[in-house]
Design an enzyme around this catalytic site. Structure first.
Site, PDB file in Angstrom:
ATOM      1  N   ALA A  11      -0.936  -0.145  -5.012  1.00  0.00           N
ATOM      2  CA  ALA A  11      -0.794   0.349  -6.385  1.00  0.00           C
ATOM      3  C   ALA A  11      -1.828   1.395  -6.772  1.00  0.00           C
ATOM      4  O   ALA A  11      -1.859   1.820  -7.928  1.00  0.00           O
ATOM      5  CB  ALA A  11      -0.870  -0.821  -7.363  1.00  0.00           C
ATOM      6  N   GLY A  14       0.653   6.988  -5.606  1.00  0.00           N
ATOM      7  CA  GLY A  14       2.074   7.162  -5.346  1.00  0.00           C
ATOM      8  C   GLY A  14       2.974   6.263  -6.157  1.00  0.00           C
ATOM      9  O   GLY A  14       2.774   6.028  -7.351  1.00  0.00           O
ATOM     10  N   GLY A  16       3.543   2.994  -6.144  1.00  0.00           N
ATOM     11  CA  GLY A  16       2.970   1.788  -6.722  1.00  0.00           C
ATOM     12  C   GLY A  16       2.193   2.065  -7.990  1.00  0.00           C
ATOM     13  O   GLY A  16       2.295   1.323  -8.970  1.00  0.00           O
ATOM     14  N   SER A 138      14.115   1.798   1.869  1.00  0.00           N
ATOM     15  CA  SER A 138      14.298   3.242   2.043  1.00  0.00           C
ATOM     16  C   SER A 138      15.710   3.497   2.532  1.00  0.00           C
ATOM     17  O   SER A 138      16.245   2.721   3.341  1.00  0.00           O
ATOM     18  CB  SER A 138      13.292   3.792   3.058  1.00  0.00           C
ATOM     19  N   TYR A 177       9.545   3.323  11.918  1.00  0.00           N
ATOM     20  CA  TYR A 177       9.526   3.298  10.453  1.00  0.00           C
ATOM     21  C   TYR A 177      10.891   2.915   9.896  1.00  0.00           C
ATOM     22  O   TYR A 177      10.996   2.017   9.053  1.00  0.00           O
ATOM     23  CB  TYR A 177       9.094   4.651   9.888  1.00  0.00           C
TER      24      TYR A 177
END
Length: 302
Positions: A11, A14, A16, A138, A177
């Site tokens: 957090a 970005g 978060g 994603s 990823y």
């Protein structure tokens, strides 16, 4: 003590950070726990949020299962409102080399999936219902979408635990990823099943923030790729599902706090739209394999 608390991993920057900002702006009853690896950067983020008394910084290194356990152990001592939300947001992408976590697991898998799996197991009992868990995924997990990323490859979780003997190439690193993002989807849906699809008072949803040119995900890229990310990618914001981190953060915060989503569970959101995820993400056999291996790894930490 009145109000409610959300834990947000990663957090300090970005997505978060923007989720934390949007939550705090949406309702004065929210308190946020900034779960971050670097507490100095976390303190800077709390100062930028500028909501005195409504944010707490706690150290959490998702690349260490002991750190996850220690984080959960500190929660009862925090003077914060009841915990009603957990946002599994932090993530990274290792595109070369053989980086491993403190426990010896391939870094992308270890942070993006395993650390969050352990966190949920440790924190679940501390949630005050009704509660929400949101797992940030994603669109790259879906091979039917054109994302410019290699399709995920999931045969078994055991195959993902170690980097290749010669280290990751760029292509393989990006595939690790996208596979970790498939793991996020499998985990979210399996968790929802095990919680009785909301019957225990906890909802679980997954979120695709879209492509965010302002995010730090490309920090492990080479210099040329990082330059392209900084200079070229912002132009792509005119395309579908390409968002600023602030816009995606607001969308993520809505999944955490919007009353209109009370009781909604087992769903996948692209921004604010409910959509179908990839075919493999709904495979119960893959989800069971991932859960079994993850549970074994987490339970091995004394």
């Amino acid at each position: 003590m009145t109000g409610k608390t959300a834990i947000i991993t990663g957090a300090n920057t970005g997505l978060g950070f923007e989720c934390a900002r949007a939550l705090l702006e949406s309702d004065p009853g929210w308190h946020v726990v900034l779960a971050v690896r670097d507490t100095r950067r976390g303190a800077d983020a709390a100062a930028r949020l500028d909501r005195p008394g409504r944010s707490t910084v706690v150290e959490l290194d998702l690349a260490s299962l002991r750190s996850v356990r220690d984080f959960a152990g500190r929660l009862p001592d925090l003077e914060v409102p009841p915990l009603t939300a957990l946002v599994c947001n932090a993530g990274l992408q290792v595109v070369s080399g053989a980086a491993t976590t403190a426990d010896g697991y391939e870094m992308t898998f270890g942070v993006n999936h395993l650390g969050h799996f352990a966190l949920v197991q440790q924190v679940l009992g501390a949630l005050t219902t009704p509660a929400r868990i949101v797992v940030v995924g994603s669109g790259t997990h879906d091979p039917d979408k054109f994302t410019g990323m290699p399709a995920p490859q999931y045969n078994s979780a055991d195959e993902l635990l170690r980097p290749p003997a010669g280290g990751l190439t760029g292509e393989e690193g990006r595939r690790r990823y996208t596979t970790s993002k498939l793991c996020n989807m499998l985990f979210a849906y399996e968790l929802d099943r095990r919680l009785g699809h909301g019957a225990r008072g906890v909802t679980v949803n997954a979120f695709d923030p879209g492509l965010m040119p302002g995010s730090g995900l490309a920090r492990n890229y080479g210099s040329v790729q990082r330059l392209a990310w900084r200079l070229v990618m912002p132009v792509l914001r005119i395309l579908p599902n390409v968002n600023s981190t602030r816009r995606s953060g607001a969308n993520l915060a809505a999944l955490v706090g919007d009353p209109a989503l009370d009781g909604v569970t087992g769903e996948y959101f692209e921004g604010t739209r409910r959509i179908r995820s990839s075919r493999d993400s709904y495979d119960p056999a893959l989800a069971a394999d991932l859960w079994q291996v993850s549970e074994r790894l987490v339970s091995a930490v004394g």
